[in-house]
Motif scaffolding. Sequence first.
Motif, PDB file in Angstrom:
ATOM      1  N   LEU A 107       0.615  -1.231  -0.034  1.00  0.00           N
ATOM      2  CA  LEU A 107      -0.062   0.043  -0.104  1.00  0.00           C
ATOM      3  C   LEU A 107       0.840   1.244  -0.034  1.00  0.00           C
ATOM      4  CD1 LEU A 107      -2.742   1.174   0.018  1.00  0.00           C
ATOM      5  CD2 LEU A 107      -3.017   1.083   2.516  1.00  0.00           C
ATOM      6  N   GLU A 108       1.133   1.760   1.319  1.00  0.00           N
ATOM      7  CA  GLU A 108       1.550   3.124   1.318  1.00  0.00           C
ATOM      8  C   GLU A 108       3.161   3.270   1.534  1.00  0.00           C
ATOM      9  OE1 GLU A 108       1.493   2.055   5.506  1.00  0.00           O
ATOM     10  OE2 GLU A 108       0.065   1.524   3.653  1.00  0.00           O
ATOM     11  N   ARG A 109       3.791   2.122   1.654  1.00  0.00           N
ATOM     12  CA  ARG A 109       5.146   2.225   1.909  1.00  0.00           C
ATOM     13  C   ARG A 109       6.011   2.414   0.492  1.00  0.00           C
ATOM     14  NH1 ARG A 109       7.277   0.000   6.655  1.00  0.00           N
ATOM     15  NH2 ARG A 109       5.625  -0.803   8.344  1.00  0.00           N
ATOM     16  N   PRO A 110       7.182   3.006   0.763  1.00  0.00           N
ATOM     17  CA  PRO A 110       7.900   3.192  -0.649  1.00  0.00           C
ATOM     18  C   PRO A 110       8.073   1.849  -1.267  1.00  0.00           C
ATOM     19  CG  PRO A 110       9.089   4.458   1.335  1.00  0.00           C
ATOM     20  CD  PRO A 110       7.824   3.243   2.051  1.00  0.00           C
ATOM     21  N   SER A 111       8.289   2.178  -2.765  1.00  0.00           N
ATOM     22  CA  SER A 111       7.986   0.909  -3.594  1.00  0.00           C
ATOM     23  C   SER A 111       9.544   0.480  -3.624  1.00  0.00           C
ATOM     24  CB  SER A 111       7.487   1.163  -5.053  1.00  0.00           C
ATOM     25  OG  SER A 111       8.546   1.976  -5.714  1.00  0.00           O
ATOM     26  N   ILE A 112       9.829  -1.046  -4.239  1.00  0.00           N
ATOM     27  CA  ILE A 112      11.223  -1.284  -4.133  1.00  0.00           C
ATOM     28  C   ILE A 112      11.765  -0.694  -5.711  1.00  0.00           C
ATOM     29  CG2 ILE A 112      10.261  -3.359  -5.743  1.00  0.00           C
ATOM     30  CD1 ILE A 112      12.691  -4.935  -4.436  1.00  0.00           C
ATOM     31  N   GLY A 113      10.781  -0.242  -6.356  1.00  0.00           N
ATOM     32  CA  GLY A 113      11.324   0.333  -7.798  1.00  0.00           C
ATOM     33  C   GLY A 113      11.723   1.880  -7.561  1.00  0.00           C
ATOM     34  N   TRP A 168      15.228 -11.017 -11.399  1.00  0.00           N
ATOM     35  CA  TRP A 168      16.444 -10.777 -11.679  1.00  0.00           C
ATOM     36  C   TRP A 168      16.844  -9.669 -12.661  1.00  0.00           C
ATOM     37  CZ3 TRP A 168      16.175 -15.828 -14.854  1.00  0.00           C
ATOM     38  CH2 TRP A 168      16.525 -15.779 -16.300  1.00  0.00           C
ATOM     39  N   THR A 169      15.982  -8.922 -13.277  1.00  0.00           N
ATOM     40  CA  THR A 169      16.453  -7.689 -13.951  1.00  0.00           C
ATOM     41  C   THR A 169      16.241  -6.535 -13.098  1.00  0.00           C
ATOM     42  OG1 THR A 169      15.752  -9.049 -15.894  1.00  0.00           O
ATOM     43  CG2 THR A 169      15.971  -6.638 -16.116  1.00  0.00           C
ATOM     44  N   TRP A 170      15.116  -6.442 -12.520  1.00  0.00           N
ATOM     45  CA  TRP A 170      14.601  -5.272 -11.788  1.00  0.00           C
ATOM     46  C   TRP A 170      14.509  -5.258 -10.425  1.00  0.00           C
ATOM     47  CZ3 TRP A 170      10.309  -5.307 -15.774  1.00  0.00           C
ATOM     48  CH2 TRP A 170      10.684  -4.725 -17.088  1.00  0.00           C
ATOM     49  N   ASN A 171      14.425  -6.547  -9.616  1.00  0.00           N
ATOM     50  CA  ASN A 171      14.630  -6.570  -8.163  1.00  0.00           C
ATOM     51  C   ASN A 171      16.006  -6.186  -7.642  1.00  0.00           C
ATOM     52  OD1 ASN A 171      14.696  -7.613  -5.460  1.00  0.00           O
ATOM     53  ND2 ASN A 171      12.772  -8.551  -6.039  1.00  0.00           N
ATOM     54  N   SER A 172      16.163  -5.403  -6.736  1.00  0.00           N
ATOM     55  CA  SER A 172      17.344  -5.178  -6.087  1.00  0.00           C
ATOM     56  C   SER A 172      18.034  -6.313  -5.830  1.00  0.00           C
ATOM     57  CB  SER A 172      17.090  -4.233  -5.044  1.00  0.00           C
ATOM     58  OG  SER A 172      16.161  -4.657  -3.850  1.00  0.00           O
ATOM     59  N   ASN A 173      17.612  -7.354  -5.279  1.00  0.00           N
ATOM     60  CA  ASN A 173      18.315  -8.638  -5.124  1.00  0.00           C
ATOM     61  C   ASN A 173      18.568  -9.581  -6.526  1.00  0.00           C
ATOM     62  OD1 ASN A 173      18.236  -8.061  -2.311  1.00  0.00           O
ATOM     63  ND2 ASN A 173      15.904  -9.158  -2.232  1.00  0.00           N
ATOM     64  N   GLY A 174      18.205  -9.306  -7.477  1.00  0.00           N
ATOM     65  CA  GLY A 174      18.254  -9.910  -8.764  1.00  0.00           C
ATOM     66  C   GLY A 174      19.663  -9.986  -9.179  1.00  0.00           C
ATOM     67  N   TRP A 175      20.081 -11.157  -9.759  1.00  0.00           N
ATOM     68  CA  TRP A 175      21.578 -11.321  -9.988  1.00  0.00           C
ATOM     69  C   TRP A 175      21.928 -10.240 -11.274  1.00  0.00           C
ATOM     70  CZ3 TRP A 175      22.798 -12.367 -14.874  1.00  0.00           C
ATOM     71  CH2 TRP A 175      22.161 -13.242 -15.776  1.00  0.00           C
ATOM     72  N   SER A 176      21.166 -10.355 -12.090  1.00  0.00           N
ATOM     73  CA  SER A 176      21.654  -9.348 -13.432  1.00  0.00           C
ATOM     74  C   SER A 176      21.421  -7.657 -12.638  1.00  0.00           C
ATOM     75  CB  SER A 176      20.514  -9.289 -14.330  1.00  0.00           C
ATOM     76  OG  SER A 176      20.874  -8.648 -15.436  1.00  0.00           O
ATOM     77  N   PHE A 177      20.535  -7.415 -12.067  1.00  0.00           N
ATOM     78  CA  PHE A 177      20.579  -6.102 -11.254  1.00  0.00           C
ATOM     79  C   PHE A 177      21.992  -5.892 -10.574  1.00  0.00           C
ATOM     80  CE2 PHE A 177      19.702  -3.068  -8.259  1.00  0.00           C
ATOM     81  CZ  PHE A 177      18.881  -2.076  -8.833  1.00  0.00           C
ATOM     82  N   VAL A 178      22.233  -6.704  -9.813  1.00  0.00           N
ATOM     83  CA  VAL A 178      23.553  -6.738  -8.572  1.00  0.00           C
ATOM     84  C   VAL A 178      24.540  -6.836  -9.605  1.00  0.00           C
ATOM     85  CG1 VAL A 178      24.708  -8.052  -6.932  1.00  0.00           C
ATOM     86  CG2 VAL A 178      22.127  -7.657  -6.829  1.00  0.00           C
ATOM     87  N   LEU A 179      24.630  -7.640 -10.741  1.00  0.00           N
ATOM     88  CA  LEU A 179      25.786  -7.769 -11.550  1.00  0.00           C
ATOM     89  C   LEU A 179      26.199  -6.280 -12.311  1.00  0.00           C
ATOM     90  CD1 LEU A 179      27.860  -9.660 -13.191  1.00  0.00           C
ATOM     91  CD2 LEU A 179      26.267  -9.851 -14.900  1.00  0.00           C
ATOM     92  N   GLY A 242       8.618   6.277 -20.924  1.00  0.00           N
ATOM     93  CA  GLY A 242       8.681   7.278 -20.195  1.00  0.00           C
ATOM     94  C   GLY A 242       8.340   7.166 -18.591  1.00  0.00           C
ATOM     95  N   GLY A 243       7.340   6.272 -18.548  1.00  0.00           N
ATOM     96  CA  GLY A 243       6.796   6.061 -17.095  1.00  0.00           C
ATOM     97  C   GLY A 243       7.895   5.117 -16.204  1.00  0.00           C
ATOM     98  N   SER A 244       8.848   4.397 -16.940  1.00  0.00           N
ATOM     99  CA  SER A 244       9.670   3.847 -16.120  1.00  0.00           C
ATOM    100  C   SER A 244      10.845   4.433 -15.456  1.00  0.00           C
ATOM    101  CB  SER A 244      10.418   3.013 -17.192  1.00  0.00           C
ATOM    102  OG  SER A 244       9.743   1.812 -17.915  1.00  0.00           O
ATOM    103  N   ALA A 245      10.949   5.946 -15.659  1.00  0.00           N
ATOM    104  CA  ALA A 245      11.682   6.829 -14.787  1.00  0.00           C
ATOM    105  C   ALA A 245      10.796   6.589 -13.467  1.00  0.00           C
ATOM    106  CB  ALA A 245      11.721   8.324 -15.257  1.00  0.00           C
ATOM    107  N   LEU A 246       9.406   6.398 -13.377  1.00  0.00           N
ATOM    108  CA  LEU A 246       8.675   6.403 -11.951  1.00  0.00           C
ATOM    109  C   LEU A 246       8.833   7.759 -11.646  1.00  0.00           C
ATOM    110  CD1 LEU A 246      10.103   2.855 -10.584  1.00  0.00           C
ATOM    111  CD2 LEU A 246       7.885   3.419 -11.890  1.00  0.00           C
ATOM    112  N   SER A 247       8.712   8.780 -12.221  1.00  0.00           N
ATOM    113  CA  SER A 247       8.941  10.084 -11.818  1.00  0.00           C
ATOM    114  C   SER A 247       8.822  11.149 -12.855  1.00  0.00           C
ATOM    115  CB  SER A 247      10.193  10.483 -11.170  1.00  0.00           C
ATOM    116  OG  SER A 247      10.229  11.867 -10.530  1.00  0.00           O
ATOM    117  N   ALA A 248       8.062  12.160 -12.714  1.00  0.00           N
ATOM    118  CA  ALA A 248       7.866  13.168 -13.649  1.00  0.00           C
ATOM    119  C   ALA A 248       9.050  14.136 -13.803  1.00  0.00           C
ATOM    120  CB  ALA A 248       6.658  14.017 -13.738  1.00  0.00           C
TER     121      ALA A 248
END
Length: 498
Positions: A107-113, A168-179, A242-248
């Motif tokens: 709900l209201e907690r900051p997202s992982i993205g 693995w691509t977008w999660n902060s724990n994902g192997w590709s993200f960490v790589l 454009g939305g993938s910036a997750l900010s305007a």
Amino acid sequence: MVNITYDDSGDLNWFDPDSGEVVVYNLGDIAWVISAMALVWIMIPGVGFFYSGLLRRKNALSMIFLSVAVLAVVSFQWFFWGFSLAFSETGSAYIGDLKYFALKGVLERPSIGSTRIPSILFCIYQLMFAAITPMLAVGAFAEHARVAPILVFVFAWSTLVYDPIACWTWNSNGWSFVLGGLDFAGGTPVHISSGTAALAISVYLGRRRGYGTERLAYKPHNTSYVVLGTVFLWFGWFGFNGGSALSANLRAVQACIVTNLAASVGGLTWMFWDWRLERKWSAVGFCSGAIAGLVAITPGSGFVGTPAAVAYGFLAGTFCNFATQLKFIFGYDDCLDIFASHAIGGVIGNILTALFAQRSVAGFDGFTVIPGGWFDHHWIQLGYQLADSTAGFSYSFVMTSIILWIMHFIPGLRLRCSEETEVLGVDDAELGEFAYDYVGLDAELGAHLPHSGTGPGGIGADVPALGAVGGGREPQHTHSHVQLGNRDSSSESGEKAS
């Protein structure tokens, strides 16, 4: 009651009881991501219209229907466990856990993205990515698969293929993200995974009835649908990238600029390549190239400068165009060229991102820091991108094949439809409805049926109608002996003559 307040500027404030800090959500950022979510939503029926226009009219409705049906299935899957498997912070390097099962605690907690938007907003935005991805792959089922098993496949595929790759691509724990892999909006999770799945589906299903003959050498039955679907996709892609910036912010604007430019160059490039063969300016060719350009720019849209978008569009329009010939070389029946457009386009995009990514462009949002690509002399980035692309390609192909063959041996879940369904058309056989009207069937199935003013099979009919015998786009005007039901047209004619 959610512990939410508003400050003097009107921004949303949430007090974190664990840390004692106040998290500020800018309403402009929230509004932009909500809008981007809606833009990506319209892409899903856009895929349906694009695919529908490329098929024969007797299968036209099935793809439009599947576009909304797949959205519904994945929406439930995402609520049930999909979001948690992809984006739970306590998951592994490969796949998440069930921390957010049934969206508990989302709900209201900051997202992982991004800490700039709440988790519930990130959840529904990412749902649209999760829904459009299997829809891209479902096009490989066109004209020769059963509808109900397709929906079962979509649930299983989203769980076993899309969610792990997204993790693995977008999660902060994902192997590709960490790589250190760079994938701004879905080169591997969306396009390589769906395009490769389409290849696996094509290999599993085999060739459609009439493959290699003039029956399947047809042109798109509705080019207007192809253009309409492209318009929906191009329009929605501004929310996709454009939305993938997750900010305007400026990074979102930059992503929109390169998205539009890559699509434009890709469309022109493909069109010119097709012109050299037939000396015709093909609308379908332009639309195919535009989508190839959009696919390629997706992973790099938040990392590359504007001039690089020209290279993305040109190379995607070129390589994806020539990749459409692979199905003739290897003999698989990918009637919508999904592998050529999405898998090949995604790989091209990932590789070009390694070359053109710049830390200065990523920093347009004011807080993202990356080493960059070859422009910034970060040579190892190419290795990271190739590792991510290869992993997504191989994993999607193998796991999709496993799902297909498991379903093959489960009663009622075999995907390949009967030959009778292919001849009749999936719309009539599976849906009992039609994209246009009943007149369309006259050309397909009217051959040797008694014909009157009320149409084939009308009361009092005594004139055999001519039409297509075996599913070709145009009628075969012959008097061949064809058995339909318990009626033999040749014997019937003989009786009338006597």
